[in-house]
Design an enzyme around this catalytic site. Structure first.
Site, mmCIF file in Angstrom:
data_model
loop_
_atom_site.group_PDB
_atom_site.id
_atom_site.type_symbol
_atom_site.label_atom_id
_atom_site.label_comp_id
_atom_site.label_asym_id
_atom_site.label_seq_id
_atom_site.Cartn_x
_atom_site.Cartn_y
_atom_site.Cartn_z
ATOM 1 N N SER A 103 0.839 -1.187 0.000
ATOM 2 C CA SER A 103 0.000 0.000 0.000
ATOM 3 C C SER A 103 0.887 1.253 0.000
ATOM 4 O O SER A 103 1.662 1.453 -0.936
ATOM 5 C CB SER A 103 -0.952 -0.050 1.203
ATOM 6 O OG SER A 103 -1.973 0.901 1.084
ATOM 7 N N ASP B 166 -9.207 -4.260 -6.104
ATOM 8 C CA ASP B 166 -8.871 -3.602 -4.847
ATOM 9 C C ASP B 166 -9.410 -2.173 -4.876
ATOM 10 O O ASP B 166 -9.023 -1.381 -5.729
ATOM 11 C CB ASP B 166 -7.344 -3.605 -4.677
ATOM 12 C CG ASP B 166 -6.867 -2.870 -3.433
ATOM 13 O OD1 ASP B 166 -7.702 -2.402 -2.638
ATOM 14 O OD2 ASP B 166 -5.630 -2.772 -3.254
ATOM 15 N N HIS C 108 -7.533 -5.771 -0.473
ATOM 16 C CA HIS C 108 -6.331 -4.950 -0.408
ATOM 17 C C HIS C 108 -5.221 -5.730 0.296
ATOM 18 O O HIS C 108 -5.427 -6.259 1.388
ATOM 19 C CB HIS C 108 -6.653 -3.677 0.384
ATOM 20 C CG HIS C 108 -5.524 -2.712 0.491
ATOM 21 N ND1 HIS C 108 -4.910 -2.146 -0.609
ATOM 22 C CD2 HIS C 108 -4.884 -2.184 1.571
ATOM 23 C CE1 HIS C 108 -3.962 -1.321 -0.214
ATOM 24 N NE2 HIS C 108 -3.928 -1.337 1.106
#
Length: 520
Positions: A237, A450, A479
């Site tokens: 991320s 996602d 995610h």
């Protein structure tokens, strides 16, 4: 013009350094359990300044209680590294970066170096991540690498950012995050202005330096302190953004790099807007999924029925909050749930319980929003985003709010953290550069659906890292992918790259699990 910068608090204070950044050594120490000895290694004043003239060393010892013990025979050890607050002034003020290490479990011949890891955010604590993420990595990777966790500056135990009340962010119940009408919109903008003032008060003249670029330089200081020629890295991320920033600054020191659930290049505010749109798509998928499982959830047999149940729940909590849990807190819970499909069933069960019993207890997250860790996360998140590039104008914020409400009267706007940057006291002139044609190709990983880091970000970042390969997990809606979704295709591809250093000949397409089957 922004007001004069305030003096920063003790959490970010530092003193003049007399030694150069390159004068770094690492002194290993036997790992010990995280007991009272951890207090000596990490005093209560975890963000204490570096002592005047202190050598820039990284000594390992006991870990704080927040770092779990790995299963035997593995061990974890922790230390601190003093780095410049401003890396352009290497002899100036310094802060401490908290670092953890789990040594490789393989033979010396199997060892490939150190693998720095970052869990995302910005604002996520990486100190325990060396243990928790390593436990999920393929065995071949665990045998090959010392896994290195660290709290990025502004988070956890690395000079944590303190924004105090943050414009009322922690008030419960919070104001509705979807302002409707001129009066509510003005109040919303004023809360962003207050939040920016609170961060200026709390962080002070360190405000420009809690940035991704400075954290990337901290990563290179960790590499140097460990005596490693290359930085191998796994970033998830926001960690993908951090890794790409490192590749821009230190392209010739990039080793094997896996960037998972990719944040693409550009403005954080633009990213937040794209994410809010993807969350609407994901929420529609959730409504249809719950409707297909009407016999399990009892929320109705069509997506429209489930949406009605959702709206009824939100409206009821907005009108009659329960113990500080209102519309803002509900939206926060929805935002969290939409990012991982294993959280959909608890969300649907929570809505059903509220409609049946009038009790919102099952919708509440386990960790309080105003906990010390959450406060640091929220402060660091906005401080880093606003240090990474120019913010939006208030007029654009309102225009995007109107656009979001035209797309759906009830959007999910919880992730719009960079809106605060419209009022930030430090105004960067450019966005953080990502990637470099001089860096070696890396491995990018993405989930097809996602909503938190949409897959388009991976395609855009790949253009900044020529020759890189993208592993896409199709028919997946969550995610975080590598060593997270349990997919053999993804994990095997990434492990082979990390251990052998060989990228696939072309992009890789893996078959995902689809939507989950609810349990009885």
């Amino acid at each position: 013009m922004p007001p004069a910068v305030r003096p920063r608090r003790a959490a970010l204070c530092a003193v003049t350094a007399l030694t150069a950044l390159t004068a770094v050594v690492v002194t290993p120490a036997p790992a010990t359990p995280a007991t009272s000895a951890a207090t000596a290694a990490f005093p209560a004043s975890a963000a204490k300044p570096a002592a005047h003239g202190e050598p820039l060393e990284l000594r390992f010892g006991a870990c704080p209680e927040s770092v779990p013990e790995p299963p035997a025979p593995d061990r974890v050890e922790c230390g601190e590294l003093a780095v410049p607050l401003d890396h352009e002034k290497p002899h100036g003020e310094r802060i401490r970066i908290a670092v953890s290490r789990v040594p490789a479990s393989g033979t010396p011949a199997e060892r490939r170096g150190v693998l720095l890891v970052n869990p995302g955010g910005p604002g996520g604590s990486g100190l325990p991540y060396a243990v928790t993420k390593r436990a999920k990595l393929p065995a071949s990777v665990r045998r090959a690498y010392d896994v290195i966790g660290f709290d990025p500056r502004g988070t956890g135990r690395s000079a944590p950012a303190d924004c105090g009340p943050m414009g009322g962010l922690f008030e419960q119940p919070g104001a509705d995050p979807v302002p409707v009408g001129p009066e509510a919109e003005v109040a919303y903008l004023k809360s962003l202005d207050r939040m920016a003032d609170d961060c200026a008060d709390g962080v002070g003249d360190a405000l420009p330096h809690l940035s991704t670029a400075e954290t990337a330089r901290d990563m290179d200081a960790i590499r140097a302190a460990l005596g490693e020629p290359r930085t191998h890295f796994l970033g998830v991320s926001y960690g993908s953004y951090l890794g790409a920033a490192y590749a821009h600054l230190f392209p010739h020191r990039v080793g094997r790099m896996v960037l998972d659930s990719v944040v693409g290049p550009g403005s954080w505010y633009d990213f937040d807007v794209r994410q809010s749109r993807e969350l609407l798509r994901q929420r529609a998928v959730f409504f249809a999924w719950a409707a297909r499982n009407e016999s399990r959830f009892g929320l109705g047999g069509t997506a429209a029925d489930v949406r009605d149940a959702y709206e009824h729940t939100r409206r009821g909590l907005a009108d009659r909050p329960q113990q500080g849990f209102g519309a803002a807190e509900f939206d926060r819970a929805v935002y969290r749930a939409l990012g991982r499909t294993e959280r959909w069933q608890p969300l649907a069960d929570g809505i059903r319980a509220y409609l049946r019993d009038g009790d919102a207890a099952r919708l509440r997250p386990a960790d309080p929003h105003d906990s010390p860790a959450s406060r640091t996360f929220e402060a660091a998140n906005r401080t880093v985003k606003c240090a990474d590039g120019p913010g939006p104008t208030p007029a654009r914020i309102l225009a995007d709010l109107h656009s979001a409400r035209r797309a759906d009267p009830l959007p999910v706007l919880t992730g719009m953290e960079a809106s605060t940057c419209a009022y930030w006291h430090h105004r960067p002139t450019r966005h953080t550069p990502l990637g470099s044609p001089d860096a070696p190709p890396v491995l990018l990983v993405a989930s097809e659906h996602d909503p938190v880091t949409p897959v388009e970000g991976a395609h855009r970042l790949a253009e900044r890292l020529p020759g890189s390969r993208l592993v896409t997990l199709h028919d997946d809606y969550s995610h975080g992918v590598f060593a997270s979704r349990g997919n053999a295709c993804v994990d095997g591809t990434a492990a082979a790259y990390l251990v052998d250093g060989t990228l696939p000949d072309a992009d890789v397409h893996c078959t995902g699990p689809g939507l989950p089957e609810p349990t009885p």
